[in-house]
Motif scaffolding. Structure first.
Motif, short mmCIF file in Angstrom:
data_model
loop_
_atom_site.label_atom_id
_atom_site.label_comp_id
_atom_site.label_asym_id
_atom_site.label_seq_id
_atom_site.Cartn_x
_atom_site.Cartn_y
_atom_site.Cartn_z
N VAL A 51 0.85 -1.19 0.00
CA VAL A 51 0.00 0.00 0.00
C VAL A 51 0.89 1.23 0.00
O VAL A 51 1.84 1.33 0.78
N ASP A 52 0.58 2.19 -0.89
CA ASP A 52 1.26 3.48 -0.89
C ASP A 52 0.80 4.25 0.33
O ASP A 52 -0.39 4.57 0.47
N GLY A 53 1.73 4.56 1.25
CA GLY A 53 1.36 5.22 2.49
C GLY A 53 0.79 6.61 2.28
O GLY A 53 0.09 7.13 3.16
N HIS A 54 1.05 7.24 1.16
CA HIS A 54 0.56 8.61 0.92
C HIS A 54 -0.89 8.61 0.46
O HIS A 54 -1.67 9.49 0.84
N THR A 55 -1.26 7.63 -0.37
CA THR A 55 -2.61 7.61 -0.93
C THR A 55 -3.49 6.53 -0.31
O THR A 55 -4.71 6.59 -0.45
N GLY A 56 -2.88 5.53 0.31
CA GLY A 56 -3.66 4.42 0.85
C GLY A 56 -4.03 3.40 -0.20
O GLY A 56 -4.70 2.41 0.11
N SER A 59 -1.23 -17.07 6.05
CA SER A 59 -0.55 -15.79 6.27
C SER A 59 -1.07 -14.73 5.31
O SER A 59 -1.12 -14.95 4.09
N ASP A 60 -1.45 -13.57 5.85
CA ASP A 60 -1.94 -12.44 5.06
C ASP A 60 -1.24 -11.19 5.58
O ASP A 60 -1.49 -10.77 6.72
N PHE A 61 -0.36 -10.61 4.75
CA PHE A 61 0.43 -9.47 5.19
C PHE A 61 0.05 -8.22 4.40
O PHE A 61 -0.27 -8.30 3.22
N ARG A 62 0.14 -7.07 5.09
CA ARG A 62 -0.12 -5.79 4.45
C ARG A 62 1.03 -4.86 4.83
O ARG A 62 1.23 -4.54 6.00
N PHE A 63 1.80 -4.43 3.81
CA PHE A 63 2.96 -3.57 4.04
C PHE A 63 2.67 -2.18 3.50
O PHE A 63 2.22 -2.02 2.37
N GLU A 64 2.95 -1.15 4.31
CA GLU A 64 2.77 0.23 3.89
C GLU A 64 4.12 0.79 3.42
O GLU A 64 5.10 0.75 4.17
N LEU A 65 4.16 1.29 2.22
CA LEU A 65 5.37 1.83 1.63
C LEU A 65 5.40 3.34 1.77
O LEU A 65 4.38 4.02 1.62
N GLU A 66 6.58 3.87 2.03
CA GLU A 66 6.75 5.31 2.24
C GLU A 66 7.44 5.94 1.03
O GLU A 66 8.45 5.43 0.56
N ARG A 67 6.88 7.02 0.52
CA ARG A 67 7.50 7.73 -0.60
C ARG A 67 8.73 8.48 -0.11
O ARG A 67 8.66 9.27 0.82
N LYS A 68 9.86 8.24 -0.75
CA LYS A 68 11.10 8.93 -0.38
C LYS A 68 11.17 10.28 -1.09
O LYS A 68 10.65 10.43 -2.20
#
Length: 529
Positions: A325-330, A414-423
């Motif tokens: 998931v893009d942390g900026h837009t969700g 297993s079900d994972f959700r990772f939030e990515l941060e825009r650099k």
């Protein structure tokens, strides 16, 4: 067809393409010695592969050879085969793929000699000495030695003083150095000792052929034997603790020696046990269907005892689901994403079972996400380090790269959700026109569009050419500027299409650079002028 036969067939085809196979005709072929006079005695050995993966040797004397050379075309007989001419006082003459139309001229005899010693410098008597690789890309390594009784020149034993003597050979039709690889093995005090070395005999270089007017002996120092390793152990399921039958442990390349086998494999029995001995090992690959493959790597010196006992626990591959998931837009990331994983488990004293992108095939440790940023597939059970990145390979200036540590459940839920941060930086999406390749050797008609990206406040820069859809230029912080320069490179003076600056803003992600439209607009302006 076994692996060795398959490799030989492939490499035979490669050499035939690279060097060409002489055109054969049904004509008599005289065999002459180094002085140009016909030889009085010779035995011709034709070596052909058999259906069961072995080799068959057919011998002919001069009279039989003359009859065959006069009424048969030998081209078909050379498919995947060799021909060796043995005449007293001459070097062995080895042919592949075909014979020339001219008379066959043999080279002066020469010898490969040496001494075999142990780690203490003492001569080793009765060591088995084998010679192979009579030139780059040849197959006299394994295959000739399978028929040692029919072709006795390529194997011998050391005498009481540890010395060996082998007859030299020349592969006809090649103009490079026929380096010989010499492998020696011996048994001492119940342990296998082995060593090898490359002996360069320059058998195919014309200068040496002409200079070799009398028998020459080549000896490049002693060949030292070292004790081989013996590794045993048991392979179990990391989750259940049960023995794994059918796990394959193997080593390749420089870990053993190709004069004996192309690869060495052992398979675990019903109790999960294995023994690997008679080789020198630096690391082992292990694989089994349903489990994550990896490498057994020693973490410290372990050869002092000569025997290692391992306990290897393999991780089953189970179902998992990973969402990015893009942390900026969700929402999902705006660029294609991939990920790689790695882990390291203890496998014995000083040993570890490791897996990473360089272990085995890349697909074993890399996963791809769909357009919604989701991966559904198999992952190894247990804790793994999971690293996400943009595109299909990791880069230092990746705008999304991030590492996570996850624990994959053996139950497969297993079900994972990772939030990515825009650099901080500007991510560009580049629409590239198709490159125009040169239409002549002079390169009269060619061009390509290059996009240069550079941070205004630092020396960070990137370029994006055809084939690069996304390109990221990092900056020190949000609000910093990135300069974008687009130009057409061609034989004529380069043409500038764009020179502008963009501010790093997480809201504008990505910025579109339509180089296709820019180039077409530049052409329209030129046409109007």
């Amino acid at each position: 067809m076994d692996r060795c036969m398959w490799l030989a067939a492939v490499m035979n085809g490669f050499v035939a393409l690279a060097f060409g196979a002489p055109e054969l005709e049904a004509v008599s072929r005289d065999i002459t010695g180094p002085d140009g006079k016909p030889v009085a005695e010779a035995v011709i050995h034709e070596v052909h592969p058999t259906a069961d993966g072995d080799w068959q040797v057919t011998k002919s004397d001069l009279e039989t050879w003359a009859k065959r050379g006069g009424d048969e075309k030998l081209g078909g007989a050379f498919a995947g085969s060799f021909l060796v001419i043995d005449s007293p006082g001459c070097a062995l003459s080895i042919w592949q793929y075909g014979l020339p139309k001219d008379p066959i001229r043999l080279q002066p005899e020469f010898w490969l000699e040496g001494i075999v010693i142990d780690e203490g410098g003492a001569p080793v008597a009765g060591a088995d000495v084998t010679v192979g690789r009579f030139g780059a890309i040849t197959y006299l390594q394994v295959y000739m030695n399978r028929v040692a009784e029919g072709l006795p020149w390529f194997r011998t034993s050391t005498d009481a003083q540890g010395r060996y003597r082998l007859r030299g050979a020349v592969i006809q039709g090649y103009s490079f150095d026929s380096g010989m690889e010499v492998l020696a093995r011996a048994e001492r005090d119940g342990a296998t000792m082995m060593g090898w070395a490359v002996r360069s005999i320059a058998g195919d270089i014309e200068f040496y052929k002409e200079a070799r007017s009398e028998p020459v002996h080549f000896d490049e120092g002693p060949l030292e034997l070292r004790r081989c390793d013996r590794i045993s152990g048991r392979v179990i399921d990391r989750v259940t603790g049960e023995a794994i039958e059918g796990a394959v442990l193997s080593h390749h390349g420089g870990i053993h020696h190709p004069l004996t086998i192309g690869s060495r494999e052992v398979v675990t029995d019903r109790d999960g046990r294995f023994i690997l001995s008679g080789v020198r090992i630096s690391q082992l690959a292990i694989q089994c269907p349903g489990y994550q493959s990896g490498r057994l790597v020693p973490q410290e010196a372990w050869r002092e005892t000569g025997h290692v006992e391992l306990s290897v626990s393999m991780r089953p591959r189970v179902d998992a689901r990973v969402s990015l998931v893009d942390g900026h837009t969700g929402g999902a990331p705006v660029v294609p994403m991939s990920a790689s994983f790695q882990f390291s488990d203890p496998a014995g004293e000083g040993w570890a079972l490791e897996v990473n992108r360089s272990c085995g095939s890349r697909s074993e440790t890399t996963v791809d996400f769909d357009a919604q940023g989701v991966f559904v597939g198999k992952l190894p059970a247990g804790e793994i380090d999971f690293r996400c990145f943009m595109g299909d390979s990791e880069r230092d200036d990746d705008p999304y790269s991030k590492s996570f540590q996850v624990d994959v459940s053996a139950s497969g839920d297993s079900d994972f959700r990772f939030e990515l941060e825009r650099k901080p930086g500007v991510l560009f999406k580049v629409m590239q026109p198709k490159e125009v390749a040169p239409t002549s050797e002079a390169g009269d008609d060619w061009e390509r569009v290059v996009v240069w990206l550079s941070a205004v406040k630092s020396n960070r820069s990137r370029s994006a050419t055809a084939g690069s859809t996304y390109s990221f230029c990092p900056v020190e912080g949000w609000g910093d500027e990135v300069r974008v320069h687009v130009e057409v490179q061609q034989k004529q003076p380069n043409r500038k299409l764009m020179d502008a600056t963009f501010k790093a803003d997480p809201e504008s992600w990505p910025v579109l650079i339509d180089a296709v439209a820019m180039r077409e607009a530049a052409r329209d302006r030129e046409g109007a002028e």
